[in-house]
Design a protein around this motif. Sequence first.
Motif, PDB file in Angstrom:
ATOM      1  N   TYR A  26     -12.933   0.331  10.381  1.00 50.34           N
ATOM      2  CA  TYR A  26     -14.009   0.417   9.397  1.00 50.34           C
ATOM      3  C   TYR A  26     -13.384   0.396   8.000  1.00 50.34           C
ATOM      4  O   TYR A  26     -12.971   1.443   7.487  1.00 50.34           O
ATOM      5  CB  TYR A  26     -14.818   1.699   9.579  1.00 50.34           C
ATOM      6  CG  TYR A  26     -15.415   1.885  10.957  1.00 50.34           C
ATOM      7  CD1 TYR A  26     -16.561   1.184  11.346  1.00 50.34           C
ATOM      8  CD2 TYR A  26     -14.839   2.764  11.870  1.00 50.34           C
ATOM      9  CE1 TYR A  26     -17.119   1.354  12.606  1.00 50.34           C
ATOM     10  CE2 TYR A  26     -15.393   2.950  13.137  1.00 50.34           C
ATOM     11  CZ  TYR A  26     -16.523   2.242  13.493  1.00 50.34           C
ATOM     12  OH  TYR A  26     -17.070   2.424  14.748  1.00 50.34           O
ATOM     13  N   SER A  27     -13.312  -0.759   7.385  1.00 50.03           N
ATOM     14  CA  SER A  27     -12.617  -0.893   6.101  1.00 50.03           C
ATOM     15  C   SER A  27     -13.220  -0.018   5.004  1.00 50.03           C
ATOM     16  O   SER A  27     -12.518   0.366   4.064  1.00 50.03           O
ATOM     17  CB  SER A  27     -12.611  -2.360   5.652  1.00 50.03           C
ATOM     18  OG  SER A  27     -13.943  -2.845   5.522  1.00 50.03           O
ATOM     19  N   ILE A  28     -14.501   0.318   5.131  1.00 46.74           N
ATOM     20  CA  ILE A  28     -15.154   1.145   4.120  1.00 46.74           C
ATOM     21  C   ILE A  28     -14.527   2.533   4.033  1.00 46.74           C
ATOM     22  O   ILE A  28     -14.629   3.222   3.018  1.00 46.74           O
ATOM     23  CB  ILE A  28     -16.674   1.249   4.402  1.00 46.74           C
ATOM     24  CG1 ILE A  28     -17.409   1.734   3.145  1.00 46.74           C
ATOM     25  CG2 ILE A  28     -16.955   2.160   5.606  1.00 46.74           C
ATOM     26  CD1 ILE A  28     -18.906   1.590   3.233  1.00 46.74           C
ATOM     27  N   LEU A  29     -13.844   2.956   5.086  1.00 43.78           N
ATOM     28  CA  LEU A  29     -13.219   4.277   5.083  1.00 43.78           C
ATOM     29  C   LEU A  29     -12.034   4.366   4.125  1.00 43.78           C
ATOM     30  O   LEU A  29     -11.619   5.462   3.751  1.00 43.78           O
ATOM     31  CB  LEU A  29     -12.762   4.655   6.498  1.00 43.78           C
ATOM     32  CG  LEU A  29     -13.869   5.044   7.469  1.00 43.78           C
ATOM     33  CD1 LEU A  29     -13.291   5.280   8.864  1.00 43.78           C
ATOM     34  CD2 LEU A  29     -14.605   6.292   7.000  1.00 43.78           C
ATOM     35  N   GLU A  30     -11.492   3.233   3.707  1.00 44.55           N
ATOM     36  CA  GLU A  30     -10.385   3.272   2.753  1.00 44.55           C
ATOM     37  C   GLU A  30     -10.816   3.958   1.465  1.00 44.55           C
ATOM     38  O   GLU A  30     -10.090   4.781   0.904  1.00 44.55           O
ATOM     39  CB  GLU A  30      -9.884   1.857   2.457  1.00 44.55           C
ATOM     40  CG  GLU A  30      -8.642   1.840   1.591  1.00 44.55           C
ATOM     41  CD  GLU A  30      -8.002   0.460   1.522  1.00 44.55           C
ATOM     42  OE1 GLU A  30      -6.880   0.374   1.021  1.00 44.55           O
ATOM     43  OE2 GLU A  30      -8.630  -0.519   1.982  1.00 44.55           O
ATOM     44  N   GLY A  31     -12.025   3.633   0.979  1.00 47.83           N
ATOM     45  CA  GLY A  31     -12.553   4.272  -0.223  1.00 47.83           C
ATOM     46  C   GLY A  31     -12.845   5.745  -0.004  1.00 47.83           C
ATOM     47  O   GLY A  31     -12.679   6.568  -0.910  1.00 47.83           O
ATOM     48  N   VAL A  32     -13.265   6.093   1.211  1.00 43.61           N
ATOM     49  CA  VAL A  32     -13.550   7.493   1.546  1.00 43.61           C
ATOM     50  C   VAL A  32     -12.271   8.322   1.471  1.00 43.61           C
ATOM     51  O   VAL A  32     -12.240   9.402   0.867  1.00 43.61           O
ATOM     52  CB  VAL A  32     -14.183   7.609   2.954  1.00 43.61           C
ATOM     53  CG1 VAL A  32     -14.269   9.063   3.390  1.00 43.61           C
ATOM     54  CG2 VAL A  32     -15.551   6.936   2.978  1.00 43.61           C
ATOM     55  N   PHE A  82     -16.819   8.339  11.291  1.00 43.77           N
ATOM     56  CA  PHE A  82     -15.674   9.228  11.162  1.00 43.77           C
ATOM     57  C   PHE A  82     -15.430   9.983  12.462  1.00 43.77           C
ATOM     58  O   PHE A  82     -14.301  10.084  12.940  1.00 43.77           O
ATOM     59  CB  PHE A  82     -15.879  10.221  10.017  1.00 43.77           C
ATOM     60  CG  PHE A  82     -14.630  10.986   9.672  1.00 43.77           C
ATOM     61  CD1 PHE A  82     -13.718  10.481   8.770  1.00 43.77           C
ATOM     62  CD2 PHE A  82     -14.342  12.198  10.280  1.00 43.77           C
ATOM     63  CE1 PHE A  82     -12.536  11.152   8.475  1.00 43.77           C
ATOM     64  CE2 PHE A  82     -13.172  12.886  10.005  1.00 43.77           C
ATOM     65  CZ  PHE A  82     -12.269  12.360   9.099  1.00 43.77           C
ATOM     66  N   ARG A  83     -16.495  10.478  13.061  1.00 46.69           N
ATOM     67  CA  ARG A  83     -16.342  11.185  14.337  1.00 46.69           C
ATOM     68  C   ARG A  83     -15.869  10.238  15.434  1.00 46.69           C
ATOM     69  O   ARG A  83     -15.108  10.630  16.322  1.00 46.69           O
ATOM     70  CB  ARG A  83     -17.658  11.852  14.744  1.00 46.69           C
ATOM     71  CG  ARG A  83     -17.524  12.786  15.938  1.00 46.69           C
ATOM     72  CD  ARG A  83     -18.820  13.525  16.223  1.00 46.69           C
ATOM     73  NE  ARG A  83     -19.083  14.558  15.259  1.00 46.69           N
ATOM     74  CZ  ARG A  83     -18.567  15.800  15.290  1.00 46.69           C
ATOM     75  NH1 ARG A  83     -17.707  16.117  16.261  1.00 46.69           N
ATOM     76  NH2 ARG A  83     -18.872  16.677  14.385  1.00 46.69           N
TER      77      ARG A  83
END
Length: 332
Positions: free
Chosen positions: A228-234, A266-267
């Motif tokens: 999930y590439s969006i997690l990089e910003g997270v 995330f989970r």
Amino acid sequence: MYNVLIVDDDTLMRDTLRAMISRFKNFQIIGEAASGSEAVSICRHYPVHLIFMDIIMPGITGIEASKKIKEVSPQTEICILSAYSDFHFAKEAMELHIKKYFSKPVSILDINHYLENFSLSSFESICPHLSLALELMNSQNFSKTYTGLSDIINKIYSNQNTNIESLKKTFIEIGQGLLDSLEYASPHNEVTDLFPLPDTWLINQEIMKIWLFKIADYIYQQKSIRRYSILEGVFLFIEQHIKEKISLVQITEGSMISQGYLSRIFRDQFGISMMEYIRLRKIQMVKINFIFTTHNTSDVAFMLGFNESSYLQKVFQKVEGISIQEFKNRLK
């Protein structure tokens, strides 16, 4: 002259590898195979020094084929080729003494460097602690991994024959093995480049728990970002605000992602909630403060965004299973 076997069900991949390897006069390609079973058959009839083995093929996997090949030719060196990152495969590969991975698409520079420095090696027996660590990472439960890695370190230090040299060798083998398991889809990194390991740290097992935690955290993050590439910003937002009192609402607003979606993915990757993860991260920072500074509990609570020292005490006890005072006593 080294005999080389190329095993991949992709004709273009075989052609590419053949072109790369043919440039080296000390290597001769004695065969190509499009399946694991075919590779095993070739190795039963011809001496093979080096195999480039794809993992996912029709029929048996590259790992299964490698097991059969190692039975008939233990000294054959096998390089894994894969576009996948899977700790299950990594654990099996380590147990077979397969320690080289090339991610697809294969880099000509990586192949050149490998062949230029190639020599048949007799690998030492795998560190049993690494096998356990890979198993923990494969669980995709960050909390379970954290507890399990801590137990592994306790066992390492319980050995009365340990010294700085053997400790360093063991920890580098574990750290590098975990890092190499990411190499199915990433360039090679030396663990001590990313996570320096001064000899002075090795005398304190609490420091080594933090060191190994950082490696595990890095790997979990990298694997989840690939999915999930969006997690990089997270993760970037968390890194920037980890010392503050941080909430899920702030994370989602700062990362432009919905709460429900973030919680779910995330989970899926960590096996725990985002807030549980942040608590684990904060407790590591608490421990770092107690180890490397003279700050008292109230100071540390204030610096890391806990409402009051009593709340920090409660969270620490829950995560570590001991009180802050008991932890401090271990450091003496």
